[in-house]
Design a protein around this motif. Structure first.
Motif: not given
Lengths: 338, 493
Positions: B294-299
């Motif tokens: 989630g965090v990687t894709a969001i960033a």
């Protein structure tokens, strides 16, 4: 046009690479680990415990193969696979062997180009119904609502059975076993059908198991077994004879308790050949002489694994039934170690 | 007759408002019992809430925390004389697994540290009310606390002392100097602490290293790629012209990463071996997996989305059609299809033995998926801007990038905040779809846990726990977006 070319080139590359790396045994030895495909979670067959260690009937086979090939039963990487990803994972060499309660069928063996190496559990589809429904045979289920997992062979078997007996049913489609349990207990369906081993495991979790009966009819043959890819018969032999060694060990009375003693030499030449004190069976497979000894020591012989994971002393409580040795009225019958 | 007056000549004293309009009673009258229908509605709603809670709370309040299996739970519940009750033993036994999956137990400090450092890295980006001192203080504090969970060694004690000194020093300045004092000192020429965004930039390389381990030189090499790109642009721009330099500045780092970084890392590792124990992607699971994806894709999806949205509005035909094709194609297929492509199809096309990390594949697909949606959300923001803003930027003589950076994007992004955050929340929840391709995220793990004979048959407790975990994340995101909207509100309504 360019894209076609790239895809074509990739395919050629894939095929040549596939041909080049056909020796799975060498890959496994180089890696130092066996990659074994298991179920993401099936009671008694494969499930991670609280420490993340995979346990169960199928997982025990993976450990046995790892012990036979690498001498270390823990040199296994368990790859959890779903029904949708299991075959591609095996075909694409993501796993070396698939031990995931997979039914041996003609099309999977021939059309999907896999090699089933044997049967480690003879299963069959059954029915479970509440006792107060008052049925004693599946043939009395005319007009019943049936909870059934979609997209599986059980769905097709069910249709065949009801058509053959000229009775009608109303399917309640469900996605997972957990959903099936909840729906069945909530009374959304009269009958729940899945593999008999699954029914037993499900019933064992009920608050009052005695209020439910498993009907006597078994309406399909589900021989479950491990499988490998086509194209590497040597690796297939290793997988097949590791399974056979576990079954033969039970037949010959070799258990994890007495194996050290027997490995020092015994009066039975077949035990000696199996455990590597006589002959060169290990060498023929390209393995160490004590390959089968290691495999048996990983989790015990077939009977011990069965008793520990799904047998009558466990909450699942499956009887040996068809899965008993041929001498005991079952159909486990392995070719001789000679 | 003079003293006759038709209006009051003196003020009346103020009187309290009638008691029925103030305090609790006033609030209740105004909000809940305002008229017949509202009163009926209130009573019906309260009745419904009481009825629901009356059924759920006794179920939740169940002393089964220490139970070792479903049967034990049933005994405990039966002994307490209730008809049914939750079986919390499963959460007690499996919560570490739900959080970390199969990540080795002795290394779990690393993902935990990465998680807390994530907030430190995000604070300077997300909040502007926290001072630099505060940020460095928090960083030193987190690291200091983390050292207590490591195996003690001489080196670790030195590190602890250094960090303790840093915490004390920055903490002291925080307490001793108020914000306004500090502002005066800075105006008078005092040296400021470095910008915390430096840590944010470092964190991008730190996070994968903490999670996956391995030699330190791989992330260092990856960071070097950016330096190389920058150098190429700086050195070649005067010689070859800007466009060629930009293209080369993109190509050089890619070549470096693909061809030379591995060599660099192994060579440097041979000279100066330093690294963490590697952890394979297969061992990731539970919430750790969801947050990583989630965090990687969001960033990554936000900048990609901005570029795609601008590309779609561009006048350059190729850029425009590529953006349109990308967006429409990705939006046209379900995420689950992309995940199957990642898990199944790529395997067939890539030669066997190519070890293309499954989590990386999933992250790429999730990012691609989210950025297509993000592009459309931002395009909505761009479309909402009056044409005058673009013309004003032109009239000021700003070039394209300056106009975008200074005038267009700040306004367009502000308009799109609710849409952007919705996409983020949706993306974070979509990470649970990976359970379908056999990755054990919390939902996938709940199935595996249920396959343990002790816990077979437990459904609601596990789903409730997962829902709670996800709710914490998504609700914080939503509150943050509301904070951001308030902070950026410049209109004078």
């Amino acid at each position: 046009m360019k894209k076609t070319f790239i895809l074509g080139a990739l395919t050629v590359a894939a095929m040549s690479a596939g041909a080049a790396s056909a020796a799975t045994l060498d890959d496994v030895k180089a890696r130092g680990k066996l990659e074994c495909g298991v179920n993401t979670g099936l009671v008694g067959f494969a499930a991670p415990d609280a420490n993340g260690r995979w346990e169960g009937f199928d997982a025990a086979y993976c450990r046995a193969v790892a012990a036979a090939v690498l001498g270390d039963p823990d040199a296994v990487e368990f790859v959890p696979l779903t029904t949708k990803t299991r075959f591609t994972a095996l075909a694409a060499a993501e796993v070396d062997v698939l031990s995931r309660n997979t039914t041996w069928t003609f099309s999977r063996d021939v059309d999907l180009k896999f090699e089933f190496v044997g049967v480690n559990y003879y299963d069959g589809q059954g029915f479970m119904a509440p006792k107060n429904l008052g049925v004693s045979s599946a043939k009395e289920l005319d007009g019943a609502t049936v909870c059934i997992q979609t997209g599986t062979t059980t769905e097709l078997n069910l249709a065949d059975f009801f058509r053959a007996n000229n009775i009608s049913y109303e399917p309640v489609p469900i996605e997972t076993n957990a959903e099936g349990q909840t729906q069945y207990l909530a009374g959304a369906c009269d009958v729940y059908t899945t593999d008999a081993s699954g029914l037993a495991a499900t019933r064992a979790t009920f608050e009052d198991p005695s209020a439910h009966v498993i009907l006597p009819e078994i309406i399909s043959k589900e021989p479950l077994g491990p499988l490998v890819r086509h194209g590497d018969p040597e690796w297939g032999d290793i997988a097949r004879w590791t399974l056979n060694a576990l079954i033969a060990a039970e037949e010959l009375g070799v258990t994890s308790a007495n194996i050290e003693e027997l490995a020092a030499g015994s009066d039975n030449p077949e035990i000696n050949r199996l455990l590597g004190t006589e002959g060169n069976l290990g060498e023929m497979l390209g393995l160490e002489a004590d390959w089968a000894k290691n495999a048996i020591m990983a989790g015990g012989n077939y009977g011990e694994i069965f008793a520990k994971t799904i047998g009558e002393s466990t909450p699942i409580g499956l009887a040996r039934g068809l899965n008993a040795q041929w001498k005991d009225g079952g159909i486990l019958y392995v070719p001789p170690f000679r | 007759m003079n003293d006759l007056s038709f209006v009051r000549t003196e003020m009346l004293p103020e009187r309290d408002p009638p008691p029925s309009t103030t305090g609790v009673i006033g609030w209740l009258r105004k909000n809940m019992f305002d008229g017949v229908w509202n009163t009926l509605l209130t009573i019906a709603s309260i009745g419904l809430i009481v009825w629901v809670l009356g059924h759920i709370l006794p179920w939740i309040w169940s002393p089964t925390w220490n139970a070792g299996s479903l049967d034990q739970c049933r005994e405990i519940v039966g002994a307490s004389g209730k008809a049914s009750g939750a079986c919390w033993g499963v959460i007690h036994e499996r919560w570490p697994q739900m959080l970390y999956g199969f990540y080795p137990a002795e290394l779990r400090l690393r993902p935990t540290l990465a998680f807390f450092l994530l907030f430190i890295a995000l604070i300077p980006v997300l909040f502007n009310m926290i001072s630099r001192r505060m940020n460095w203080f928090l960083l030193a504090l987190v690291l200091f606390v983390a050292t207590f969970f490591t195996a003690s060694s001489a080196l670790m004690i030195v590190v602890q002392i250094v960090l303790a000194a840093a915490v004390l020093y920055i903490g002291y300045t925080l307490v001793a100097n108020s914000g306004s004092d500090r502002a005066e000192q800075i105006a008078a020429g005092a040296r400021r602490l470095p910008n915390p965004l430096i840590f944010t930039a470092l964190y991008v390389f730190l996070m994968p290293w903490l999670l996956w381990g391995g030699t330190i030189w791989t992330p260092v090499g990856a960071a070097l790629g950016f330096v190389i790109g920058w150098l190429v642009f700086r050195l070649l721009a005067p010689v070859l012209g800007t466009l060629t330099a930009i293209i080369l500045a993109f190509a050089a780092p890619v070549l470096w990463w693909l061809l030379l970084n591995g060599l660099f890392a192994s060579a440097m590792h041979a000279i100066l071996p330093f690294g963490l124990e590697p952890v394979e992607s297969r061992q990731f699971g539970g919430l750790l997996l969801s947050v990583t994806i989630g965090v990687t894709a969001i960033a990554v999806s936000l900048p990609m989305g901005i570029v795609l949205a601008l590309g779609r509005q561009s006048d350059l035909v190729i850029v425009k059609s590529l953006s349109v094709i990308f967006i429409e194609f990705i939006r046209g297929v379900p995420l689950i299809t992309l995940l199957f492509v990642a898990s199944v199809l790529l395997n067939i096309f890539l030669p066997p033995g190519t070890d293309f990390d499954i989590i990386l594949r999933v992250i790429i697909m999730a990012t691609v998926f989210a950025s297509a949606y993000m592009a459309e959300v931002i395009r909505g923001g761009l479309a909402a801007l009056p044409k005058g803003q673009y013309e004003a930027a032109d009239a000021l003589g700003l070039d394209y990038w300056k106009a975008q950076r200074l005038i267009i994007m700040p306004q367009a992004l502000k308009i799109s905040i609710p849409g952007i955050v919705s996409t983020f929340i949706g993306l974070f929840k979509d990470t649970t779809l990976v359970s379908i391709i056999g990755l054990l995220d919390p939902v996938g793990l709940s199935n595996s846990i249920r396959a343990d004979t002790n816990w077979n048959g437990i459904v609601w407790e596990l789903y409730g726990f997962i829902a709670l975990l996800f709710f914490i994340f998504t609700f914080s995101m939503s509150r943050y977006s509301m904070y951001l909207e308030r902070r950026l509100r410049t209109d004078h309504r």
